[in-house]
Design a protein around this motif. Structure first.
Motif, short mmCIF file in Angstrom:
data_model
loop_
_atom_site.label_atom_id
_atom_site.label_comp_id
_atom_site.label_asym_id
_atom_site.label_seq_id
_atom_site.Cartn_x
_atom_site.Cartn_y
_atom_site.Cartn_z
N ARG A 273 -0.17 -19.72 -36.19
CA ARG A 273 -1.28 -19.42 -37.10
C ARG A 273 -1.96 -18.10 -36.69
O ARG A 273 -2.34 -17.31 -37.56
N GLU A 274 -2.08 -17.87 -35.40
CA GLU A 274 -2.72 -16.63 -34.95
C GLU A 274 -1.88 -15.42 -35.36
O GLU A 274 -2.43 -14.42 -35.87
N PRO B 147 -8.78 -9.20 -33.54
CA PRO B 147 -7.97 -9.86 -32.52
C PRO B 147 -8.65 -9.95 -31.17
O PRO B 147 -8.54 -10.95 -30.48
N TYR C 161 3.14 -12.05 -27.72
CA TYR C 161 3.45 -13.40 -28.20
C TYR C 161 4.89 -13.81 -27.90
O TYR C 161 5.22 -15.01 -28.01
N VAL D 65 -4.85 -18.55 -27.08
CA VAL D 65 -4.23 -19.80 -27.50
C VAL D 65 -3.63 -20.49 -26.29
O VAL D 65 -2.85 -19.90 -25.56
N ARG E 27 -10.84 -13.02 -30.66
CA ARG E 27 -10.30 -14.36 -30.82
C ARG E 27 -10.03 -14.98 -29.46
O ARG E 27 -9.62 -14.31 -28.53
N GLU F 297 -2.15 -14.78 -39.08
CA GLU F 297 -3.39 -14.08 -39.44
C GLU F 297 -3.22 -12.57 -39.25
O GLU F 297 -3.66 -11.77 -40.08
#
Length: 252
Positions: A202-203, A242, A191, A248, A245, A206
């Motif tokens: 937000r990810e 994860p 990230y 993003v 998902r 979480e």
């Protein structure tokens, strides 16, 4: 607004000794994982079960290194006793819903970059989960860690709510045990360097709350329930792991 400096003429070391002495009188402690706390600046994300949390966590973290900086609601700084402790322990007041919240976050960024350990509660307030589990989290811890590049360390605690319940008077007997489990710093390499969109924050949030909840599960020896969403006052479906998902891409 500036970071509050040690007040009342009380040195930080003396304040820590006083706090520790009081806590040893009214509670026991059981701490694990303190070796996972890195040297230097870092972000510590913890669950929030009692208004006493800033005091009990300061006790733990002082035992493992320098006095931490703790982000707490501005109203707590006006509370009897607790407000004085927060000021002496260099707390960072946060006024949610105002421009001061952004200012407080910037002060936290500066503190981490200067080598401080900064504690933040992703719940944003005392958990409203009826069983005391972490709620759907706010994104401050994720933003602080990704902005600074500092290690993000999950921490779970259980016990302060027995000493000082959300409602009612303190319960001094039987002496409760303050249980703390510190996890390993989270790997957020995937990230780093990406735009801090709300979807990305937000990810990561979480992941942070998942990590805290798993640690709390070990402390309580209970399975983690679906996350409590304070907006709906109900549990939502369990979050997918994860790997399941979607990636993003851009802002929501």
């Amino acid at each position: 607004m500036s970071l509050l400096q040690p007040g009342l003429g009380v040195p930080l070391g003396a304040a820590a000794v006083v706090v520790r002495g009081v806590l040893r009188t009214v509670s026991r402690h059981e701490w694990r994982g303190l070796e996972n706390l890195p040297d230097g600046g870092c972000v510590i994300a913890a669950n929030h079960v009692s208004w006493l949390d800033p005091v009990t966590l300061a006790d733990v973290l002082v035992a493992a290194g320098p006095v931490p900086r703790i982000l707490a609601k501005e109203s707590l700084f006006r509370a009897p006793v607790l407000g004085g402790v927060l000021r002496v322990m260099r707390g960072v007041p946060v006024s949610r819903g105002t421009g001061d919240a952004a200012v407080a976050l910037q002060h936290a960024v500066d503190a981490v970059r200067s080598g401080d350990r900064v504690v933040i509660f992703p719940d944003g307030t005392l958990t409203k989960d009826p069983d005391g589990w972490p709620m759907v989290g706010k994104t401050g811890a994720a933003r602080l860690a990704l902005t600074t590049g500092a290690p993000l360390v999950p921490l779970a605690q259980w016990g302060p709510q027995q000493l000082l319940p959300r409602k009612g008077r303190p319960r001094l007997f039987p002496r409760p045990t303050m249980r703390v489990l510190v996890g390993e710093p989270m790997d957020l390499a995937a990230y780093q360097g990406r735009p801090l969109t709300q979807a990305l924050l937000r990810e990561v949030t979480e992941l942070v709350v998942d990590a805290i909840a798993e640690l709390l599960s070990q402390l309580r020896e209970e399975p983690v329930p679906p996350r409590w969403d304070p907006r709906t006052g109900s549990r939502r479906p369990a979050v997918a792991p994860p790997a399941a998902r979607p990636e993003v891409e851009g802002a929501p």
